[in-house]
Structures are given as C-alpha cells and as structure tokens.
Design a protein around this motif. Structure first.
Motif, short mmCIF file in Angstrom:
data_model
loop_
_atom_site.label_atom_id
_atom_site.label_comp_id
_atom_site.label_asym_id
_atom_site.label_seq_id
_atom_site.Cartn_x
_atom_site.Cartn_y
_atom_site.Cartn_z
N PRO A 56 10.10 -11.87 -3.32
CA PRO A 56 9.74 -11.13 -4.53
C PRO A 56 9.20 -9.74 -4.18
CG PRO A 56 8.38 -13.12 -4.27
CD PRO A 56 9.29 -13.04 -3.09
N ALA A 57 9.50 -8.79 -5.00
CA ALA A 57 9.01 -7.43 -4.78
C ALA A 57 7.51 -7.39 -5.00
CB ALA A 57 9.71 -6.47 -5.73
N GLU A 58 6.85 -6.52 -4.26
CA GLU A 58 5.42 -6.28 -4.47
C GLU A 58 5.27 -5.09 -5.39
OE1 GLU A 58 2.86 -6.41 -1.05
OE2 GLU A 58 4.27 -7.72 0.01
N PHE A 59 4.14 -5.05 -6.09
CA PHE A 59 3.94 -4.04 -7.12
C PHE A 59 2.49 -3.55 -7.08
CE2 PHE A 59 3.29 -2.54 -11.46
CZ PHE A 59 4.48 -1.86 -11.69
N LEU A 60 2.33 -2.24 -7.07
CA LEU A 60 1.00 -1.62 -7.11
C LEU A 60 0.96 -0.66 -8.28
CD1 LEU A 60 -1.81 -0.88 -5.87
CD2 LEU A 60 -0.59 0.87 -4.53
N THR A 61 -0.08 -0.76 -9.09
CA THR A 61 -0.25 0.15 -10.22
C THR A 61 -1.45 1.05 -9.96
OG1 THR A 61 0.56 -1.57 -11.69
CG2 THR A 61 -0.55 0.29 -12.71
N LEU A 62 -1.27 2.33 -10.21
CA LEU A 62 -2.34 3.31 -10.05
C LEU A 62 -2.72 3.86 -11.42
CD1 LEU A 62 -0.85 5.25 -7.01
CD2 LEU A 62 -2.60 3.47 -6.95
N GLU A 63 -3.99 4.15 -11.61
CA GLU A 63 -4.48 4.71 -12.89
C GLU A 63 -4.41 6.23 -12.85
OE1 GLU A 63 -5.24 3.26 -15.74
OE2 GLU A 63 -4.67 1.34 -14.86
N CYS A 64 -3.18 6.74 -12.95
CA CYS A 64 -2.97 8.19 -12.92
C CYS A 64 -1.63 8.49 -13.56
CB CYS A 64 -3.03 8.71 -11.49
SG CYS A 64 -1.78 8.02 -10.38
N GLY A 65 -1.26 9.76 -13.58
CA GLY A 65 0.04 10.19 -14.07
C GLY A 65 1.03 10.28 -12.91
N HIS A 66 2.24 10.70 -13.23
CA HIS A 66 3.33 10.74 -12.25
C HIS A 66 2.95 11.49 -10.97
CE1 HIS A 66 7.56 10.55 -11.08
NE2 HIS A 66 7.42 11.78 -10.62
N PHE A 67 2.42 12.67 -11.09
CA PHE A 67 2.11 13.48 -9.91
C PHE A 67 0.72 13.19 -9.35
CE2 PHE A 67 5.41 15.84 -12.17
CZ PHE A 67 6.36 15.88 -11.17
N GLY A 68 -0.07 12.41 -10.05
CA GLY A 68 -1.40 12.03 -9.57
C GLY A 68 -1.35 11.15 -8.33
N THR A 69 -0.20 10.55 -8.10
CA THR A 69 -0.06 9.68 -6.93
C THR A 69 -0.12 10.46 -5.62
OG1 THR A 69 2.34 9.79 -7.04
CG2 THR A 69 1.29 7.95 -8.17
N TYR A 70 -0.01 11.77 -5.71
CA TYR A 70 0.00 12.60 -4.51
C TYR A 70 -1.36 13.22 -4.18
CZ TYR A 70 4.95 12.17 -5.45
OH TYR A 70 6.20 11.67 -5.70
N TYR A 71 -2.40 12.81 -4.89
CA TYR A 71 -3.71 13.45 -4.71
C TYR A 71 -4.83 12.43 -4.64
CZ TYR A 71 -1.08 17.54 -6.15
OH TYR A 71 -0.14 18.53 -6.23
N ASP A 72 -5.85 12.82 -3.93
CA ASP A 72 -7.15 12.15 -3.93
C ASP A 72 -7.05 10.64 -3.67
OD1 ASP A 72 -8.29 14.66 -4.47
OD2 ASP A 72 -7.94 14.38 -6.62
N GLU A 73 -7.86 9.88 -4.41
CA GLU A 73 -7.95 8.44 -4.14
C GLU A 73 -6.64 7.70 -4.44
OE1 GLU A 73 -9.26 8.85 -8.44
OE2 GLU A 73 -9.69 9.94 -6.61
N HIS A 74 -5.84 8.22 -5.37
CA HIS A 74 -4.57 7.56 -5.68
C HIS A 74 -3.61 7.68 -4.50
CE1 HIS A 74 -6.13 7.22 -9.66
NE2 HIS A 74 -6.18 8.53 -9.80
N PHE A 75 -3.59 8.84 -3.88
CA PHE A 75 -2.75 9.04 -2.69
C PHE A 75 -3.23 8.14 -1.56
CE2 PHE A 75 -1.80 11.11 1.35
CZ PHE A 75 -0.43 11.23 1.27
N GLU A 76 -4.54 8.08 -1.37
CA GLU A 76 -5.10 7.24 -0.31
C GLU A 76 -4.75 5.77 -0.53
OE1 GLU A 76 -6.53 8.35 2.45
OE2 GLU A 76 -6.23 10.39 1.74
N ARG A 77 -4.90 5.31 -1.76
CA ARG A 77 -4.62 3.91 -2.07
C ARG A 77 -3.13 3.60 -1.88
NH1 ARG A 77 -5.27 0.90 -7.75
NH2 ARG A 77 -4.86 -1.19 -6.99
#
Length: 94
Positions: A56-77
């Motif tokens: 089964p595929a693994e799935f991670l959800t971040l509490e940010c917008g599309h480009f927020g994944t490239y910054y700060d704690e979202h990027f780290e996570r």
C-alpha cells in the motif's frame, strides 16, 4: 526565474499523473498539502489508493499550501519522511 517552453501550455490540461497510478508497482510515498489549490489533498489521497502492486502507498499530509512544502517546518517534515521512506524501502545494505 521559472521558465518552460510555451508548447507545454497546450498539453498541461491533458496531463494527469493519476492516470498512471495503477501501473506503479514500486513502493510509493505521496505527500499532500491540505490547503493546496493546485493539487488538492483529496486528489492525491485518491491517487494513493489506486497504486498497483502489493505494497500500500504511504501518505503524508502537511498543513500548508502547494508551495508551502518547500519552506520551514513543512519542508523539514517532508524531507525527513522522504529520507525515512527511501531508506526503509530501498536501502540494499539492510
């Protein structure tokens, strides 16, 4: 500066990576942003359920917008999860 050939604009509306999900048999990690207006998390979650193979595929959800994944704690996570996933699934030195 973000540049792409103009011809891509003619094809981008017809491209859907989700169409290829059932053909994927390798382990997959999907990362989605809950506030993503470009690629909604619900679409990414749906794709994660369509992956072929026995794992089964693994799935991670971040509490940010599309480009927020490239910054700060979202990027780290996201980076941490990707590294863990890679070494768990593909490390031949185990």
């Amino acid at each position: 500066q973000n540049m792409a050939p103009a011809r891509l604009a003619l094809r981008v509306g017809f491209y859907s990576p989700i169409d290829f999900a059932p053909k994927v048999t390798a382990p997959v990690l999907f990362i989605a942003a809950n506030h993503d207006s470009l690629c909604p998390a619900s679409v990414v979650r749906n794709a994660s359920t369509q992956v072929g193979g026995n794992t089964p595929a693994e799935f991670l959800t971040l509490e940010c917008g599309h480009f927020g994944t490239y910054y700060d704690e979202h990027f780290e996570r996201a980076s941490k999860k990707m590294s863990e996933f890679f070494f768990e699934k593909f490390d031949s030195a185990k």
